[in-house]
Design a protein around this motif. Structure first.
Motif, PDB file in Angstrom:
ATOM      1  N   THR A 185     -13.065  -3.043   2.833  1.00 42.11           N
ATOM      2  CA  THR A 185     -12.820  -3.481   4.534  1.00 42.11           C
ATOM      3  C   THR A 185     -11.405  -4.444   4.530  1.00 42.11           C
ATOM      4  OG1 THR A 185     -14.247  -5.344   3.602  1.00 42.11           O
ATOM      5  CG2 THR A 185     -15.297  -3.567   4.610  1.00 42.11           C
ATOM      6  N   ARG A 186     -10.716  -4.625   3.559  1.00 40.01           N
ATOM      7  CA  ARG A 186      -9.559  -5.444   3.508  1.00 40.01           C
ATOM      8  C   ARG A 186      -8.497  -4.462   3.129  1.00 40.01           C
ATOM      9  NH1 ARG A 186     -11.620  -6.969  -1.743  1.00 40.01           N
ATOM     10  NH2 ARG A 186     -10.098  -6.671  -3.366  1.00 40.01           N
ATOM     11  N   GLN A 187      -7.281  -5.097   3.017  1.00 40.54           N
ATOM     12  CA  GLN A 187      -6.040  -4.307   2.662  1.00 40.54           C
ATOM     13  C   GLN A 187      -6.332  -3.371   1.368  1.00 40.54           C
ATOM     14  OE1 GLN A 187      -6.352  -7.766   2.909  1.00 40.54           O
ATOM     15  NE2 GLN A 187      -4.827  -8.785   1.330  1.00 40.54           N
ATOM     16  N   ASN A 188      -5.581  -2.398   1.140  1.00 36.74           N
ATOM     17  CA  ASN A 188      -5.912  -1.278   0.017  1.00 36.74           C
ATOM     18  C   ASN A 188      -5.271  -1.940  -1.255  1.00 36.74           C
ATOM     19  OD1 ASN A 188      -7.375   0.470   1.440  1.00 36.74           O
ATOM     20  ND2 ASN A 188      -5.639   1.464   2.232  1.00 36.74           N
ATOM     21  N   LEU A 189      -4.191  -2.735  -1.015  1.00 41.01           N
ATOM     22  CA  LEU A 189      -3.300  -3.560  -2.262  1.00 41.01           C
ATOM     23  C   LEU A 189      -3.330  -4.581  -1.914  1.00 41.01           C
ATOM     24  CD1 LEU A 189      -0.423  -1.293  -3.237  1.00 41.01           C
ATOM     25  CD2 LEU A 189      -2.605  -1.301  -4.086  1.00 41.01           C
ATOM     26  N   ASP A 190      -3.827  -5.737  -2.603  1.00 46.38           N
ATOM     27  CA  ASP A 190      -3.974  -7.124  -2.727  1.00 46.38           C
ATOM     28  C   ASP A 190      -2.672  -7.672  -3.201  1.00 46.38           C
ATOM     29  OD1 ASP A 190      -6.660  -7.491  -1.765  1.00 46.38           O
ATOM     30  OD2 ASP A 190      -6.949  -6.325  -3.586  1.00 46.38           O
ATOM     31  N   PHE A 191      -1.797  -6.999  -4.295  1.00 42.09           N
ATOM     32  CA  PHE A 191      -0.812  -7.541  -4.674  1.00 42.09           C
ATOM     33  C   PHE A 191       0.151  -6.395  -5.196  1.00 42.09           C
ATOM     34  CE2 PHE A 191      -3.599  -6.911  -8.316  1.00 42.09           C
ATOM     35  CZ  PHE A 191      -2.844  -6.406  -9.509  1.00 42.09           C
ATOM     36  N   VAL A 192       1.293  -6.538  -5.322  1.00 45.39           N
ATOM     37  CA  VAL A 192       2.437  -5.778  -5.837  1.00 45.39           C
ATOM     38  C   VAL A 192       3.564  -6.387  -6.492  1.00 45.39           C
ATOM     39  CG1 VAL A 192       3.722  -5.671  -3.609  1.00 45.39           C
ATOM     40  CG2 VAL A 192       4.037  -3.744  -5.256  1.00 45.39           C
ATOM     41  N   PHE A 193       3.778  -6.083  -7.659  1.00 51.20           N
ATOM     42  CA  PHE A 193       4.938  -6.380  -8.332  1.00 51.20           C
ATOM     43  C   PHE A 193       6.265  -5.053  -8.398  1.00 51.20           C
ATOM     44  CE2 PHE A 193       2.629  -9.544 -11.537  1.00 51.20           C
ATOM     45  CZ  PHE A 193       2.229 -10.200 -10.438  1.00 51.20           C
ATOM     46  N   PHE A 194       7.372  -5.451  -8.230  1.00 49.56           N
ATOM     47  CA  PHE A 194       8.167  -4.485  -7.932  1.00 49.56           C
ATOM     48  C   PHE A 194       9.491  -4.644  -8.262  1.00 49.56           C
ATOM     49  CE2 PHE A 194       7.777  -6.173  -3.875  1.00 49.56           C
ATOM     50  CZ  PHE A 194       9.103  -6.318  -3.297  1.00 49.56           C
ATOM     51  N   THR A 195      10.534  -3.868  -8.784  1.00 49.03           N
ATOM     52  CA  THR A 195      11.852  -4.115  -8.876  1.00 49.03           C
ATOM     53  C   THR A 195      12.561  -3.636  -7.645  1.00 49.03           C
ATOM     54  OG1 THR A 195      12.464  -1.887  -9.918  1.00 49.03           O
ATOM     55  CG2 THR A 195      11.968  -3.675 -11.305  1.00 49.03           C
ATOM     56  N   ALA A 196      13.827  -4.201  -7.378  1.00 48.15           N
ATOM     57  CA  ALA A 196      14.412  -3.801  -5.907  1.00 48.15           C
ATOM     58  C   ALA A 196      15.907  -4.308  -6.068  1.00 48.15           C
ATOM     59  CB  ALA A 196      13.917  -4.648  -4.798  1.00 48.15           C
ATOM     60  N   ARG A 197      16.906  -3.046  -6.110  1.00 48.35           N
ATOM     61  CA  ARG A 197      18.299  -3.261  -6.221  1.00 48.35           C
ATOM     62  C   ARG A 197      18.860  -3.205  -5.093  1.00 48.35           C
ATOM     63  NH1 ARG A 197      22.589  -2.078  -9.773  1.00 48.35           N
ATOM     64  NH2 ARG A 197      24.248  -1.201  -8.784  1.00 48.35           N
ATOM     65  N   TYR A 198      18.384  -2.558  -3.991  1.00 46.19           N
ATOM     66  CA  TYR A 198      18.899  -2.173  -2.689  1.00 46.19           C
ATOM     67  C   TYR A 198      17.657  -2.823  -1.686  1.00 46.19           C
ATOM     68  CZ  TYR A 198      21.718   0.934  -4.943  1.00 46.19           C
ATOM     69  OH  TYR A 198      22.725   1.650  -5.983  1.00 46.19           O
ATOM     70  N   ALA A 199      18.221  -3.158  -0.603  1.00 43.36           N
ATOM     71  CA  ALA A 199      17.371  -3.668   0.661  1.00 43.36           C
ATOM     72  C   ALA A 199      16.296  -2.806   1.074  1.00 43.36           C
ATOM     73  CB  ALA A 199      17.996  -4.343   1.823  1.00 43.36           C
ATOM     74  N   ASP A 200      16.662  -1.345   1.159  1.00 45.70           N
ATOM     75  CA  ASP A 200      15.526  -0.453   1.447  1.00 45.70           C
ATOM     76  C   ASP A 200      14.542  -0.487   0.476  1.00 45.70           C
ATOM     77  OD1 ASP A 200      17.200   0.768  -0.148  1.00 45.70           O
ATOM     78  OD2 ASP A 200      17.008   2.739   0.756  1.00 45.70           O
ATOM     79  N   GLU A 201      14.711  -0.340  -0.822  1.00 41.35           N
ATOM     80  CA  GLU A 201      13.783  -0.434  -1.681  1.00 41.35           C
ATOM     81  C   GLU A 201      12.891  -1.606  -1.602  1.00 41.35           C
ATOM     82  OE1 GLU A 201      15.900   1.596  -5.532  1.00 41.35           O
ATOM     83  OE2 GLU A 201      15.707  -0.401  -5.541  1.00 41.35           O
ATOM     84  N   PHE A 202      13.547  -2.914  -1.306  1.00 38.47           N
ATOM     85  CA  PHE A 202      12.766  -4.096  -0.999  1.00 38.47           C
ATOM     86  C   PHE A 202      11.720  -3.942   0.053  1.00 38.47           C
ATOM     87  CE2 PHE A 202      11.909  -7.824   1.209  1.00 38.47           C
ATOM     88  CZ  PHE A 202      11.409  -8.811   0.385  1.00 38.47           C
TER      89      PHE A 202
END
Length: 807
Positions: A373-390
């Motif tokens: 009933t809430r968001q599908n993902l509660d947290f995410v950890f990710f790498t980002a080199r470029y703004a569009d990846e972020f």
């Protein structure tokens, strides 16, 4: 400071004014967003619509609304990955069902084209594709078309990948099929949707731009009412420039762009929760999880769902070991969605509380969690080199459009470089209070926090014109008024390279040359132009001088020797033809022409996979990062792993024991033995795209000491022609290349060349399509491609020798 944490406000989109929404739209979308209605309305007046709203806001449904007014329109939907194609098929089928549209929905990829004809009655792939596009009922059972639709001819929604689109448009199928397939893909679809338009590199983007330009020039927008819809959350600025050039040629297009929506607005609807966002100076998920694995475990144990996303497969596989050490298990807690795991395992992994993923999930992937009933993902950890990846990866967390619970805070950790973190921290006062995503984007723009993702428009203005000329060249043969093709070419030139001085005839000669090389490589037939080109080029290799008058004198004698099947003469010209032909063939391939070998990997310790024993992956990646045991043959492999029905064909077979520690990573390079002297070798093979046969694999430790390989591995690619751009480790070209590629994630493997005197010289190489993409940036250092066409454009025997086969 190693990190900074900020609060992002909830994000809102604008609901459409329901009183102005037609009933047929509300039938399929009960509460449509404003951008969905604007997309639908704009398509009534514009040839092409570009929707740039964020991932997860219903862009695909917005594009499909056009079919409500055009229920008989054959539709082509192109998505960049087979995973996304499968997802689209489910969504489109649901849309068609709710809207009671008559369409047949077909998912098509290379594997399906093979499977629909398992007895190989239609032995040519192009013939299968053509017959499927024009009469899908022929394969009704294999495609799973419902019985009630089999009795009548229905319009089709064909969902496919850009590879099949490219091969169809660029005449890459068999000679007996390429005309039919081209006509079907180009003329039979009134509506074309291209999803994830930002995903494609410059070479691939040129394919779609060419299709738009040709549709415009041949009147498909004006006379056939063709419509196109491009979907992209993060389009490159160059895309707008190319669309504006098309607008100057008559294309009517419109962009549907996001605008800030205040939460107080009456039609505002929340789409993203508030987010606690941490920027950490660590570009390595593996390193970050060494300290944070127990934090992740705590979240999972507290019934939170999340994702860990990295650009590197080894990063994901190493992260798994930290999670296992923290007490999480693949059976209950996590799964992997990577290129190394099967479709079946991905489906299992998608249901786990924690998903570890490579960029596979950046391309429109939906993290669907049943009954939340809430968001599908509660947290995410990710790498980002470029703004569009972020922005792509941040947008995965906290989606609440249509959810009952919308106020629970989500969490995101962005692993960035120390330079990015330093620039962001200078705006510390702006982060004392929570901020909007729009403000964060302005901060990124003002500070240039992320490096600009490279867009190699130089390729489009050079090699892409030759690449796109190929279908024009084929089309010219079919038309009553071939001058139309010359006009179409001029429009393509003005789109890709308005400043270019090369005109139509130059590309005619270039394609004639390619066809002659192809014919010579297959049938050992050498025309006069090709012989003269070889003799003049060989003279340059030997002397360093061009236009040697002695060459023409040697032509009659060399031609006679070829006709007499002189072994030495045939050998040297065959080698030349193969090197030139395979180099140019790399241009006429949608994906990178350079492919490492595929290995079947027995994985009893679950290093790559969580639920299966066999994975398939790239040889070079395996050599660099894993401790492996190699099997000498398929039979040797099967003596250990007996379930032969599960094994797909592979080039090599191994067992993975563990992943290496970072200090034990290996470096892959190549060796090559040359029969030529160094100066000759440099003129022949350096500073230009060329295909070379004879590369052997070398592997060394980080400290440079050699790592032994079996002859089986050392010579694994020896018989393949590898397209590359070779340059000395020291020299002007190396400096120019490094300067022009410092913003790119690109490697330059070393090549050690041994010459007849046993001395060695070291070179660097750009492999596969990078030889052209990067080569286009440094034209002045390359042996110009047009040099090779001189012998075709100026040769008096050209018409007699080649014109009949060219046209």
């Amino acid at each position: 400071m190693d990190s900074i944490t900020i609060k992002l406000n909830p994000h809102y989109e604008l609901l459409a004014e329901l009183s102005e929404v037609p009933d047929k739209i509300q039938q399929v979308i009960e509460y449509p967003l404003d951008h969905q209605i604007k997309t639908y309305q704009s398509q009534k007046s514009f040839d092409l619509v570009l929707n740039t709203f964020p991932t997860g806001t219903g862009k695909t449904k917005a594009a499909l609304l056009h079919l409500l007014d055009n229920p008989q329109a054959n539709t082509l939907l192109i998505a960049p990955t087979n995973e996304l194609i499968r997802q689209h098929k489910r969504d489109v089928e649901e849309f068609v069902k709710i809207a009671t549209l008559p369409h047949i929905v077909c998912e098509v990829n290379a594997k399906l084209l093979h499977n629909i004809d398992p007895e190989n009655r239609l032995y040519r792939q192009g013939e299968r594709f053509y017959r499927l596009m024009t009469n899908p009922m022929e394969f009704a059972e294999q495609l799973g078309i419902p019985e009630k639709q089999r009795s009548s001819r229905c319009p089709i929604i064909l969902i496919t990948n850009p590879d099949l689109f490219y091969y169809s448009l660029y005449s890459c199928y068999h000679n007996l099929d390429k005309r039919n397939v081209f006509e079907a893909i180009f003329a039979d679809f009134e509506y074309i949707i291209i999803d994830e338009f930002h995903y494609y590199n410059a070479k691939q983007l040129a394919n779609f731009l060419f299709f738009i330009a040709l549709s415009l020039e041949l009147g498909y927008f004006q006379n056939v009412n063709r419509k196109m819809c491009l979907l992209s959350a993060t389009p490159d600025a160059e895309v707008y420039n190319y669309l504006e050039r098309l607008a100057s040629q008559g294309l009517r297009w419109k962009a549907i762009k996001p605008e800030f929506v205040d939460s107080s607005y009456s039609r505002a609807v929340k789409t993203l929760t508030p987010v606690k966002l941490t920027f950490a100076a660590c570009m390595d998920l593996d390193e970050y999880l060494k300290k944070s694995a127990f934090e992740v475990k705590s979240k999972v144990r507290n019934s939170l769902d999340g994702a860990l996303i990295s650009n590197c497969l080894i990063d994901i596989n190493r992260a798994v070991s930290h999670l296992k050490a923290a007490g999480l298990t693949a059976n209950e807690d996590f799964g992997r969605i990577t290129g190394a795991v099967s479709r079946q395992e991905r489906e299992i992994s998608a249901k786990k509380p924690l998903i570890l993923a490579t960029p596979t999930v950046d391309i429109g992937y939906n993290f669907v969690k049943q009954a939340k009933t809430r968001q599908n993902l509660d947290f995410v950890f990710f790498t980002a080199r470029y703004a569009d990846e972020f922005w792509q990866r941040l947008g995965r967390v906290g989606r609440v459009l249509g959810k009952v619970e919308q106020d629970l805070e989500s969490e995101a950790v962005a692993l960035v470089s120390s330079e990015v973190l330093e620039k962001i921290c200078t705006y510390g006062n702006d982060f004392l209070m929570s901020i909007s995503r729009d403000k964060l984007k302005r901060i990124f723009d003002e500070s240039s926090a992320f490096i600009q993702k490279p867009f190699l428009c130089e390729y489009i203005s050079s090699y892409a014109i030759l690449e796109s000329f190929r279908p024009l060249y084929e089309l010219r043969k079919q038309m009553r008024h071939p001058e139309r093709i010359e006009e179409a070419f001029e429009q393509v030139r003005l789109l890709f390279a308005p400043g270019s001085k090369k005109r139509y005839q130059h590309y005619v000669y270039s394609l004639c040359r390619f066809n002659s090389l192809q014919k010579a490589s297959v049938k050992d037939i050498y025309g006069d132009c090709l012989i003269r080109e070889f003799l003049n080029t060989a003279s340059f290799w030997t002397t360093g001088n061009e236009n040697n008058p002695e060459v023409e004198k040697s032509f009659p004698d060399f031609k006679k020797k070829l006709q007499a099947k002189n072994i030495k003469c045939l050998e040297i010209i065959q080698n030349y033809v193969s090197e030139e032909y395979y180099a140019l063939s790399s241009l006429f391939s949608f994906r990178d022409s350079f492919k490492s070998l595929t290995c079947a990997v027995y994985d009893p310790s679950k290093i790559f996979t969580d639920h299966e024993d066999i994975a398939y992956y790239d040889l070079f990646h395996l050599l660099k990062y894993y401790d492996l045991h190699w099997y000498s043959s398929y039979q040797d492999f099967m003596s250990v792993y007996c379930e032969s029905e599960k094994i797909q064909a592979a080039d090599l077979y191994c067992r993975v024991n563990r992943h290496k520690s970072k200090k034990d990573n290996l470096v892959v390079s190549f060796s090559l033995e040359s029969t030529f002297e160094p100066e000759f070798f440099t003129r022949r093979y350096c500073d230009k795209p060329i295909a070379i046969k004879g590369f052997k694999l070398l592997v060394s430790r980080i400290d440079g000491s050699p790592f032994p390989l079996s002859p089986q591995l050392t010579e694994a690619i020896k018989d393949n022609y590898i397209t590359c751009l070779l340059f000395p480790e020291q020299g002007a070209a190396e400096g120019e290349i490094r300067e022009h590629t410092k913003d790119m994630q690109i490697s330059y493997p070393s090549v050690s060349v041994t010459f007849p005197d046993s001395k060695q010289r070291n070179y660097k190489a750009l492999l596969g399509i990078n030889a052209y993409l990067v080569g286009a940036r440094i034209q002045k250092y390359l042996y110009a491609l047009e040099k090779k066409t001189e012998f075709w454009s100026s040769n008096p025997g050209f018409q007699a020798d080649t014109a009949r086969t060219c046209f």
